[in-house]
Design a protein around this motif. Structure first.
Motif, PDB file in Angstrom:
ATOM      1  N   LEU A 326      55.255  22.110  22.055  1.00 14.03           N
ATOM      2  CA  LEU A 326      57.063  22.032  22.064  1.00 14.03           C
ATOM      3  C   LEU A 326      57.914  23.170  22.019  1.00 14.03           C
ATOM      4  O   LEU A 326      57.896  23.085  23.443  1.00 14.03           O
ATOM      5  CB  LEU A 326      57.365  20.775  21.026  1.00 14.03           C
ATOM      6  CG  LEU A 326      59.033  20.401  21.216  1.00 14.03           C
ATOM      7  CD1 LEU A 326      59.376  19.377  22.189  1.00 14.03           C
ATOM      8  CD2 LEU A 326      58.932  19.748  19.853  1.00 14.03           C
ATOM      9  N   ASN A 327      57.343  23.636  21.137  1.00 18.73           N
ATOM     10  CA  ASN A 327      58.163  24.931  20.927  1.00 18.73           C
ATOM     11  C   ASN A 327      57.844  26.041  22.132  1.00 18.73           C
ATOM     12  O   ASN A 327      58.699  27.167  22.662  1.00 18.73           O
ATOM     13  CB  ASN A 327      57.792  25.738  19.637  1.00 18.73           C
ATOM     14  CG  ASN A 327      58.572  24.805  18.528  1.00 18.73           C
ATOM     15  OD1 ASN A 327      59.490  24.203  18.667  1.00 18.73           O
ATOM     16  ND2 ASN A 327      57.621  24.857  17.419  1.00 18.73           N
ATOM     17  N   SER A 328      56.796  26.302  22.320  1.00 15.09           N
ATOM     18  CA  SER A 328      55.926  26.618  23.573  1.00 15.09           C
ATOM     19  C   SER A 328      56.576  26.265  25.231  1.00 15.09           C
ATOM     20  O   SER A 328      56.829  26.982  25.853  1.00 15.09           O
ATOM     21  CB  SER A 328      54.564  27.178  24.295  1.00 15.09           C
ATOM     22  OG  SER A 328      53.893  25.621  24.168  1.00 15.09           O
ATOM     23  N   THR A 329      57.175  25.236  25.067  1.00  9.60           N
ATOM     24  CA  THR A 329      57.756  24.227  26.636  1.00  9.60           C
ATOM     25  C   THR A 329      58.666  25.165  27.032  1.00  9.60           C
ATOM     26  O   THR A 329      59.535  25.577  27.834  1.00  9.60           O
ATOM     27  CB  THR A 329      57.172  23.112  26.598  1.00  9.60           C
ATOM     28  OG1 THR A 329      55.673  21.950  26.557  1.00  9.60           O
ATOM     29  CG2 THR A 329      58.123  23.005  27.642  1.00  9.60           C
ATOM     30  N   PHE A 330      59.319  24.306  26.087  1.00 13.67           N
ATOM     31  CA  PHE A 330      61.277  24.781  25.758  1.00 13.67           C
ATOM     32  C   PHE A 330      61.687  25.834  24.917  1.00 13.67           C
ATOM     33  O   PHE A 330      62.975  26.091  24.264  1.00 13.67           O
ATOM     34  CB  PHE A 330      61.636  23.585  24.915  1.00 13.67           C
ATOM     35  CG  PHE A 330      61.538  22.014  25.308  1.00 13.67           C
ATOM     36  CD1 PHE A 330      62.205  21.785  26.546  1.00 13.67           C
ATOM     37  CD2 PHE A 330      60.219  21.223  24.939  1.00 13.67           C
ATOM     38  CE1 PHE A 330      61.746  20.995  27.448  1.00 13.67           C
ATOM     39  CE2 PHE A 330      59.923  20.855  25.859  1.00 13.67           C
ATOM     40  CZ  PHE A 330      60.725  19.923  26.513  1.00 13.67           C
ATOM     41  N   SER A 331      60.901  27.325  25.029  1.00 11.70           N
ATOM     42  CA  SER A 331      60.833  28.597  24.925  1.00 11.70           C
ATOM     43  C   SER A 331      62.112  29.069  26.112  1.00 11.70           C
ATOM     44  O   SER A 331      62.263  28.673  27.416  1.00 11.70           O
ATOM     45  CB  SER A 331      60.358  28.943  24.728  1.00 11.70           C
ATOM     46  OG  SER A 331      59.635  29.112  25.978  1.00 11.70           O
ATOM     47  N   LEU A 332      62.943  29.163  24.918  1.00 12.43           N
ATOM     48  CA  LEU A 332      64.970  30.244  26.005  1.00 12.43           C
ATOM     49  C   LEU A 332      63.903  30.985  27.060  1.00 12.43           C
ATOM     50  O   LEU A 332      63.751  32.391  26.678  1.00 12.43           O
ATOM     51  CB  LEU A 332      65.619  30.320  25.360  1.00 12.43           C
ATOM     52  CG  LEU A 332      65.989  29.559  23.815  1.00 12.43           C
ATOM     53  CD1 LEU A 332      67.746  29.794  23.575  1.00 12.43           C
ATOM     54  CD2 LEU A 332      66.138  28.178  24.401  1.00 12.43           C
ATOM     55  N   ASP A 333      64.732  30.987  28.813  1.00 12.00           N
ATOM     56  CA  ASP A 333      64.588  31.856  29.406  1.00 12.00           C
ATOM     57  C   ASP A 333      65.674  33.325  29.188  1.00 12.00           C
ATOM     58  O   ASP A 333      66.718  32.933  28.747  1.00 12.00           O
ATOM     59  CB  ASP A 333      65.403  31.386  30.779  1.00 12.00           C
ATOM     60  CG  ASP A 333      64.916  31.565  32.217  1.00 12.00           C
ATOM     61  OD1 ASP A 333      65.470  33.296  31.968  1.00 12.00           O
ATOM     62  OD2 ASP A 333      64.540  31.490  32.684  1.00 12.00           O
ATOM     63  N   PRO A 334      65.441  34.145  29.223  1.00 13.35           N
ATOM     64  CA  PRO A 334      65.922  35.323  28.653  1.00 13.35           C
ATOM     65  C   PRO A 334      67.222  35.623  29.521  1.00 13.35           C
ATOM     66  O   PRO A 334      68.452  36.508  29.576  1.00 13.35           O
ATOM     67  CB  PRO A 334      65.072  36.886  29.595  1.00 13.35           C
ATOM     68  CG  PRO A 334      63.664  36.164  29.271  1.00 13.35           C
ATOM     69  CD  PRO A 334      63.839  34.361  30.031  1.00 13.35           C
TER      70      PRO A 334
END
Length: 418
Positions: A326-334
């Motif tokens: 979950l956390n890797s999928t929805f990491s925030l775009d810079p």
């Protein structure tokens, strides 16, 4: 006035309830503190327009039937009053609460990133909107846009839609390939797969993020970057949420170490400080399933039942795998770091714009020069935003941790010195 607990649990969300139920058979004197009127945390928040899942109802009933568990609702921790003592306050009084062992289940709050127009009336956080709707906010026939990142967007949209809102767009900043890969792995967790079907909304768009909220005196519309194109939608409400920030302030004040942004714990959910445990989203994000099993492990471990705690390790590993995915999928775009313009307010309590912060090198310098973080929220919103925008580490929390009455603070005079 004082009170003592063999085991004190801070937070009555899924982790806190599971911890109390695991520890209850030991006959230990257990006290649960929570700042909400009823147990459940944000995920199982109650209200006139809330529909609690059966699991939440069952856990509440089990908790009420535990004679050695006492729950203090609408209660906040104000300060550390001495070794293994906390100053706490509810709506009626303040008192010192001592304990032998403690489990922190303090959860998380939304990460809100500043963008032009985000302070307009009608713009809220995603979780904030969900809480307001459950609490009775009327949204019937209102046009709603939801933007940000993660499954909470879909959950908030479902709550609003169930109460009559017209969901125009769900803007997920993660790309289509990442979301598709995440969906392909959901069969590993069948309950999550079924849940995804119930939350599906044909207004969901990947690779899409908010650029600005439009309006003068209140929200009138939203400008989105949708898969490389600029799109503007007229709407009545905009809810934005860019993930979660763990509530670690109390843990830090008690001397517990951090691992990045979360509280450090070992395999028993024990923190770096002896007799202090932590579970749930203050140790990392993974949904209610992970919080429940972590809470149970902490509860068993805190009362010395390591056999029961260890038996839950495989279940925790299973849900930790979901959390990692979950956390890797929805990491925030810079690119989201560039949403704010020079005149965009970052600290809305003290009206501090982005331009007044960008020239500083750390949180302390910016705070001294601009009063950023010194308003009503005490940096809970802008501190997390500046940490994301500039990489600044917020200062360690200082008491009082919440607004308190003078009579409550006077209880410290009666407590032994630290």
């Amino acid at each position: 006035m004082s009170e003592h607990a063999d085991l004190l649990i801070i937070g009555a969300g899924p982790a806190g309830m599971a911890a109390a139920l695991a520890a209850a058979p030991s006959s230990a004197r257990i006290v649960i503190l929570d700042d909400n009127p009823l147990p459940g945390g944000q995920i199982w928040r109650d209200g006139p327009q809330a529909k609690l899942p059966k699991q939440a109802q069952r856990l509440r009933e089990q908790l009420e039937n535990c004679g050695n568990v006492r729950r203090h609702a609408s209660t906040r921790v104000i300060a550390c009053a001495g070794p293994k003592q906390l100053l706490v306050e509810n709506d009626e009084r303040g008192w010192v609460l001592g304990y032998d062992k403690l489990i922190l289940c303090t959860g998380a709050r939304e990460l809100l990133l500043p963008f032009p127009g985000w302070t307009l009336p009608g713009v809220t956080g995603v979780g904030g909107l969900q809480a307001l709707v459950k609490g009775g906010l009327p949204v019937r026939d209102q046009r709603l846009v939801i933007a940000g990142s993660g499954p909470l967007l879909l959950a908030s949209a479902a709550t609003a839609r169930h109460n009559g809102a017209r969901v125009l767009r769900i803007a997920e900043q993660a790309g289509s390939a990442a979301v598709a890969a995440f969906a392909a792995q959901l069969p590993r967790w069948p309950d999550k797969l079924l849940q995804s079907f119930s939350l599906f909304d044909h207004h969901y768009r990947t690779g899409t993020h908010v650029l600005a909220a439009l309006g003068t005196d209140r929200l009138e519309g939203v400008r989105l970057q949708q898969q490389g194109k600029i799109v503007e939608l007229a709407c009545d409400r905009l809810a934005c949420g860019f993930g979660l920030i763990p509530n670690t302030q109390l843990g830090q004040a008690l001397g517990c170490e951090l691992d990045g942004q979360v509280l450090t714990v070992d395999t028993w959910q024990a923190s770096s400080r002896a007799d202090h445990y932590a579970a749930g989203e203050c140790t990392g994000f993974g949904g209610s399933e992970l919080a429940l099993v972590e809470g149970a492990i902490a509860g068993y471990a805190a009362v010395g039942d390591r056999r029961q705690a260890q038996a839950l390790w495989p279940r925790r590993a299973r849900w930790q795998g979901f959390a990692n995915t979950l956390n890797s999928t929805f990491s925030l775009d810079p690119r989201l770091k560039s949403l704010a313009q020079p005149d965009t307010l970052v600290c809305r309590c003290e009206d501090v714009p982005y331009s007044a912060l960008a020239t500083h090198t750390d949180w302390r310098a910016a705070k001294l020069a601009s009063r950023c973080g010194m308003g009503a929220c005490q940096g809970r919103v802008c501190g997390a935003a500046t940490q994301h925008l500039f990489g600044w580490q917020p200062s360690a929390p200082r008491p009082p941790f919440s607004p308190a009455r003078i009579e409550t603070l006077s209880c410290l005079d009666d407590s032994p010195p630290a």
